[in-house]
Write an enzyme that holds these catalytic residues in place. Structure first.
Site, PDB file in Angstrom:
ATOM      1  N   GLU A   1       0.807  -1.220   0.000  1.00 26.88           N
ATOM      2  CA  GLU A   1       0.000   0.000   0.000  1.00 26.88           C
ATOM      3  C   GLU A   1       0.846   1.279   0.000  1.00 26.88           C
ATOM      4  O   GLU A   1       0.316   2.363  -0.201  1.00 26.88           O
ATOM      5  CB  GLU A   1      -0.930  -0.008   1.217  1.00 26.88           C
TER       6      GLU A   1
ATOM      7  N   GLU B   1       6.922 -21.903   8.255  1.00 28.01           N
ATOM      8  CA  GLU B   1       7.416 -20.950   9.246  1.00 28.01           C
ATOM      9  C   GLU B   1       8.481 -21.562  10.161  1.00 28.01           C
ATOM     10  O   GLU B   1       9.200 -20.849  10.846  1.00 28.01           O
ATOM     11  CB  GLU B   1       6.266 -20.426  10.098  1.00 28.01           C
TER      12      GLU B   1
END
Length: 291
Positions: free
Chosen positions: A85, A116
Site C-alpha cells: 500500500e 514458518e
C-alpha cells in the site's frame, strides 16, 4: 526462544469466551467488540516503542536504506499488505518497503504455516534481497517464536542492518536482541490460539502507524494530505485535484491543467503554483531536499 508454546499469551484460553459455541450471533458480535477494545490499549501501551521504530526507520530510509517486513502466515500477509500500500499512497518505489512472507507469493492465498519452522529460509530471504547496513528489517510474529522470522532477523543483524521485533507476547515469554521491540499485549484470543483476531488487528494498526509515520518524516505528507499520492486511476486523480484546490486558490479546471503540467505529481504541482517554478525546476528542488 522457548521450547514449548503452550504457556504463551497468544495460546492461552480466554475466560470470557469459554461458552463461545453456545452464544447467539449477536452475543458473538458483542463479545468480539468488547475484546477488540484491548487492541487500542495494546497500541497505547506500545506507543513509545512504535515511535522509536518510526524514528529508526525514517533515518535509515533517508540515508538510502529500505524497510523489510518479515513474517509467516497472518503476520507475513499483514506485512506484505502494508508494503504493497506504500507505492499508491506515497508514490514510493516498490523496492523501498518490501514484504517477505514464508512461502512467497503463493502463501498469500494458501496456507503455508509449515514453512514458518524453517529458520534457514528466513536467512535465505534476507540474503536474496541483498539486505545491508543501511536497511531495516521488521520481524513480525504474533507468538514471538516463529523460526523463519528469527532466522531473518539474525541474518539481517549479521549484515549490520537495524532490526525491529513486533510480537504479541511479553519479553519474559520470548526474549530477543534487536534495536526496537514492539510488544502488543492484546490478551488471549476469543478463539484460543487464533492470532488472526486481536493479535492480527493490533499488528495491522501498528504497521499502519509505523509506515505512515515514516512517510510523514520523509516529507510525503503536507498537513494531513498525501501530497505524493500516485495518480493511477480516476479516484486518485479526483483526490489529487481536491488536494490542489484545498491548498491553492485554483479552480478545479485550473488544478487539472496544473496537474497535467506537473506530470500528475501533486507535490510538483504545488511547488509550481507556490513558487512559480516550472515542472523541471520543482522536480529539482524536491530531489535536492531528498538527498
Amino acid at each position: 526462544m522457548v521450547s514449548s508454546r503452550g504457556h504463551l499469551l497468544t495460546e492461552q484460553n480466554n475466560p470470557n469466551s469459554l461458552n463461545l459455541d453456545q452464544l447467539s450471533s449477536l452475543e458473538i458480535v458483542e463479545l468480539f467488540n468488547r475484546e477488540d477494545a484491548n487492541t487500542l490499549q495494546a497500541i497505547n501501551n506500545a506507543r513509545e516503542q512504535i515511535a522509536a521504530a518510526i524514528d529508526l526507520t525514517s533515518v535509515a530510509l533517508k540515508q538510502g536504506g529500505r524497510l523489510f517486513y518479515v513474517g509467516a502466515g497472518t503476520s507475513g500477509r499483514l506485512g506484505v499488505l502494508d508494503a504493497a500500500e506504500c507505492p499508491p499512497t506515497f508514490c514510493t518505489p516498490p523496492s523501498l518497503v518490501q514484504g517477505i512472507i514464508a512461502g512467497g507469493e503463493r502463501a498469500l492465498v494458501e496456507s503455508s504455516e509449515g514453512l514458518e519452522d524453517r529458520r534457514e529460509d528466513g536467512a535465505r530471504a534476507i540474503a536474496e534481497r541483498g539486505v545491508n547496513h543501511k536497511d531495516v528489517v521488521c520481524g513480525i510474529t504474533a507468538g514471538g517464536t516463529t523460526p523463519y522470522v528469527h532466522g531473518a532477523l539474525e541474518a539481517a543483524q549479521n549484515q549490520a542492518a537495524k532490526t525491529i521485533f513486533l510480537a504479541c507476547v511479553s519479553e519474559k515469554e520470548v526474549s530477543v536482541n534487536v534495536d526496537v521491540e514492539i510488544r502488543l499485549l492484546v490478551g488471549a484470543e476469543v478463539l484460543a490460539g487464533s492470532t488472526r483476531l486481536k493479535a492480527g488487528t493490533a499488528t495491522k494498526m501498528a504497521l499502519n502507524i509505523l509506515s505512515t509515520g515514516v512517510m510523514v518524516k520523509l516529507g510525503k505528507v503536507y498537513g494531513n494530505r498525501m501530497i505524493d499520492v500516485a495518480v493511477t486511476n480516476q479516484k486518485l486523480r479526483d483526490r489529487a485535484l481536491r488536494i490542489l484546490q484545498d491548498l491553492t486558490p485554483l479552480s478545479r479546471e485550473e488544478a487539472s491543467i496544473l496537474l497535467e503540467k506537473s506530470g500528475n505529481r501533486v507535490k510538483v504541482a504545488l511547488l509550481m503554483q507556490w513558487k512559480g517554478l516550472s515542472a523541471t525546476e520543482a522536480e529539482a528542488v524536491i530531489n535536492d531536499q531528498s538527498e
